[in-house]
Design an enzyme around this catalytic site. Structure first.
Site, PDB file in Angstrom:
ATOM      1  N   ASP A  95       0.664  -1.108   0.147  1.00 16.97           N
ATOM      2  CA  ASP A  95      -0.365  -0.366   0.379  1.00 16.97           C
ATOM      3  C   ASP A  95       1.466   0.928  -0.101  1.00 16.97           C
ATOM      4  O   ASP A  95       1.808   1.485   0.764  1.00 16.97           O
ATOM      5  CB  ASP A  95      -0.926   0.101   1.159  1.00 16.97           C
ATOM      6  CG  ASP A  95      -2.208   0.961   1.291  1.00 16.97           C
ATOM      7  OD1 ASP A  95      -2.583   1.373   0.027  1.00 16.97           O
ATOM      8  OD2 ASP A  95      -1.394   1.758   2.350  1.00 16.97           O
ATOM      9  N   GLU A 134       1.793  -0.244  -4.988  1.00 17.87           N
ATOM     10  CA  GLU A 134       0.872   0.751  -5.512  1.00 17.87           C
ATOM     11  C   GLU A 134       1.408   1.592  -5.700  1.00 17.87           C
ATOM     12  O   GLU A 134       2.328   2.168  -4.304  1.00 17.87           O
ATOM     13  CB  GLU A 134      -0.228   0.410  -4.572  1.00 17.87           C
ATOM     14  CG  GLU A 134      -1.016   1.855  -4.067  1.00 17.87           C
ATOM     15  CD  GLU A 134      -2.131   1.774  -3.458  1.00 17.87           C
ATOM     16  OE1 GLU A 134      -3.275   2.426  -3.728  1.00 17.87           O
ATOM     17  OE2 GLU A 134      -1.781   2.046  -1.925  1.00 17.87           O
TER      18      GLU A 134
END
Length: 707
Positions: free
Chosen positions: A342, A378
């Site tokens: 993330d 990401e």
């Protein structure tokens, strides 16, 4: 109680069958007490007197799995120097393998008094916070083998443990929403029939429900608020939270592996649940605040490139050790097959800029364990220069946000050059080829947990996040969505038919693109969230997947059948999942004089530069030559496949497409998104070179020519 000196390594609580070794790092502490917690609310404190390189440790014979514990740190509370030690706060072990309980929010879990952030708060947090748990590391993995699915065979399915399983009619109620549900035959059968090879789980590291959300009657449903990087989230366990969550998670991984499905974890190593200077004191903040967090020039405050209040200090050797130890633990002890990071750009920030050669990437590159699993970035954060799609090191793959944006724009009729769509369709060579990466570096997706579902993407022009309690201010406002003529739910049959066609267009485009496709859970049967594009706090039927009932026959089950068929088409034909970029010329050593790829206008004529530059480009025919695949198979043999023509009509009106001449005499229709079923039943229509096909507005047709 006997207290032996113990060892400084490994960090955490290590049970060996006779007792437990405890070790914790803190450079800021004057002294540290290990507190063994009892069910009657009392605790036994043991001072950790042995210290090696700021790691305090002790071995306690007879301390068994299931024992709850925490730490109390005695040291300076001087926020102006970045120091926030406070022995009144029971702290979680950063290396805890399991965590019990939940937070009861109140002033007790904060290091300061509400309304007076500089005044130390000496209220005891123990009755109000979570506890670390000693776990038994032993588990019978049997003959568990990681599937090790290569990227060109991979189909990723992003899912939430609770959201995927909470409403499944075939699951016992006591298992719904748990790790055990992932191992249930009903879930595994759905994934295997869909063609999924990797289950990417949204955060399962122990996370915290934010104080603000709890006060609003909501919760941190998505879980991007980690406090325990080694502990499976206890609320997803059906058996208990005194270590049972570890066994249950391992059992789920074992069952998924038996079905040939990899497990990828969505991990949040960029920040913790302790927030900014006004956040709670739960673990790291009280142990050694300046060693774990990026502080500003005024050490009372935190650097924040994540939008959550804090960012971990990626140039700290102790933070890097924590992350690498955590990653190795999940691979070696929990048998997971990869990670999706993330806000991964934050992991690259050693100072302020994003540095692709930062220490974190160096460590991953040389690590003999972590470097061998799937690593997905990401590639953005909220800091300056944080959008880094295409800029991660060669070992990594990336969520390709440019793929998502381009494909959405194509099918909603937004002007874009066809050249950009062509690049996204063929693996985004403009992003990945210059550093030696392949098309498989691109994780292609149209939707994910963050944003509209596929159903809502074609049903809403605007977000509808009122249920989040922020007056619809949260969430992305520019969604590249189109409601097909009516906002939200409608009975208009024309609108509904168009929406169904658009969903088939998106799924077909995704599965026929070079790269690695990723589906979001429930999109295969048109899961909706009522237009909520930021359902991070909706632990309810807004977010839970509404599974079709047995015997249900509607557009949702039709979309499921179409998705299965398109995934199968991709699996059966290597021309859709090439390991190398197209060359745009014939392949040497073959008798085929045709290029490996060719581009045509609807008139069947090869594209010119003028065609490529057309701002309103919305139609295209692509020839994929199955006889010109340049990469060999695993034994070094040449790969041959059928050839295909992909005909895209993303315009608002029906158009005639001419089947190109000189690229095959006879073709068969195998996909037609204008049909309600998407895939022609039985033998599709036969067409010949030079024939004219009428493609309805916003539709995609695929023709196949045998090798």
């Amino acid at each position: 109680m006997q207290v032996w000196p113990g060892e400084a390594y490994p960090l955490g609580a290590a049970y060996d069958g006779a007792g437990t070794n405890f070790a914790v790092f803190s450079e800021a502490a004057d002294r540290i007490e290990l507190c063994l917690l009892h069910d009657d609310g009392s605790e036994t404190a043991v001072e950790l007197r042995e210290t090696d390189a700021f790691v305090r440790h002790a071995y306690l014979p007879g301390v068994m799995p299931g024992q709850r514990y925490g730490y109390r740190v005695h040291g300076p509370y001087e926020p102006e120097r970045g120091l926030r030690c406070n022995s009144a706060k029971l702290l979680l072990d950063p290396y805890a393998r399991a965590i019990s309980g939940s937070i009861k929010w109140g002033e007790e879990v904060y290091g300061y008094h509400f309304g007076s952030p500089d005044r130390r708060n000496d209220l005891d947090s123990a009755p109000h916070t979570m506890a670390s748990v000693v776990v038994n590391p032993y588990f019978d993995w049997g003959d568990d083998r990681r599937p090790r699915t290569e990227y060109h065979h991979t189909v990723i399915y992003e899912a939430h443990v609770k959201g995927l399983t909470m409403r499944h009619p075939g699951l016992p109620e006591e298992l719904r929403g748990t790790y055990a549900a992932l191992a249930h035959p009903a879930i595994i059968e759905h994934l295997t029939e869909l063609g999924v090879t990797a289950l990417e789980l949204m955060p399962v590291h122990q996370f915290v429900n934010d104080h603000r959300l709890v006060d609003m009657g909501l919760g941190n449903y998505w879980g991007y608020n980690t406090i325990g990087f080694f502990a499976p989230h206890n609320a997803y366990a059906s058996w208990g939270d005194r270590g049972q969550q570890v066994l249950e998670f391992k059992s789920a991984v074992k069952a998924l592996h038996e079905a040939g499905i990899e497990v990828i974890l969505d991990v949040v190593y960029n920040h913790t649940a302790e927030g900014n200077h006004l956040g709670p004191t739960l673990s790291f903040k009280g142990l050694d605040n300046p060693s774990y967090y990026r502080l500003t020039d005024d050490p009372r405050y935190y650097m924040d490139t994540t939008g959550t209040g804090n960012s971990l200090l990626m140039r700290s050797p102790h933070v890097l050790q924590l992350i690498m130890d955590s990653l190795r633990y999940w691979v070696t002890e929990m048998h997971v097959d990869g990670f999706r990071f993330d806000l991964a750009a934050t992991l690259a920030r050693q100072f302020h800029e994003v540095d692709r050669l930062s220490s974190f990437f160096d460590l991953v590159q040389q690590d003999p364990v972590v470097s061998q699993v799937k690593l997905i970035a990401e590639p953005w954060d909220v800091g300056e220069g944080g959008y880094q799609v295409g800029n991660f090191p060669p070992l990594w793959t990336e969520w390709n946000g440019k793929y998502r944006d381009t494909v959405r724009d194509l099918w909603r009729g937004e002007p874009r050059t066809m050249a950009e769509f062509a690049s996204r369709l063929t693996g985004s060579s403009d992003l990945y080829q210059d550093d030696g990466r392949r098309p498989l570096a691109s994780i292609n997706f149209v939707t994910c947990h963050d944003g509209f579902t596929l159903h809502d993407l074609v049903s809403y022009n605007e977000k509808h996040n009122e249920a989040n309690g922020e007056e619809n201010r949260d969430g992305e406002s520019h969604n590249r969505s189109w409601n097909c003529g009516a906002e939200g739910e409608t009975d208009d049959p024309e609108v509904l038919r168009l929406r169904a066609r658009q969903m088939r267009n998106f799924i077909a485009t995704l599965m026929l693109s070079q790269g690695v496709p990723m589906l979001s859970h429930g999109d295969e049967f048109a899961r909706g969230q009522g237009g909520n594009n930021n359902a991070y706090c909706q632990d309810n039927e807004i977010s839970w997947v509404p599974w079709p009932e047995d015997g249900e026959d509607d557009d949702r089950t039709g979309l499921l059948g179409f998705t299965r068929a398109i995934v199968r088409l991709r699996k059966d034909h290597p021309v859709f999942r090439r390991r190398r970029f197209f060359h745009g010329r014939p392949v040497e050593g073959t008798h085929d004089e045709l290029s490996d790829i060719a581009w045509f206008t609807p008139a069947g004529e090869e594209m010119t530069q003028r065609d490529w530059d057309s701002a309103q480009a919305s139609t295209l025919t692509v020839f994929l030559n199955g006889n010109a695949i340049s990469e060999p198979d695993v034994r070094g043999q040449r790969i041959t496949d059928d050839s295909f023509l992909l005909m895209f009509n993303a315009s608002h009106r029906p158009l005639q497409f001419v089947v190109p001449v000189n690229h095959g005499r006879q073709w068969q229709v195998v996909v037609d998104t204008a049909r309600s079923e998407g895939v022609p039943p039985g033998e599709g229509a036969k067409v010949k070179a030079g024939d004219r096909l009428t493609l309805p507005d916003r539709s995609l047709t695929v023709l196949q020519r045998p090798a």
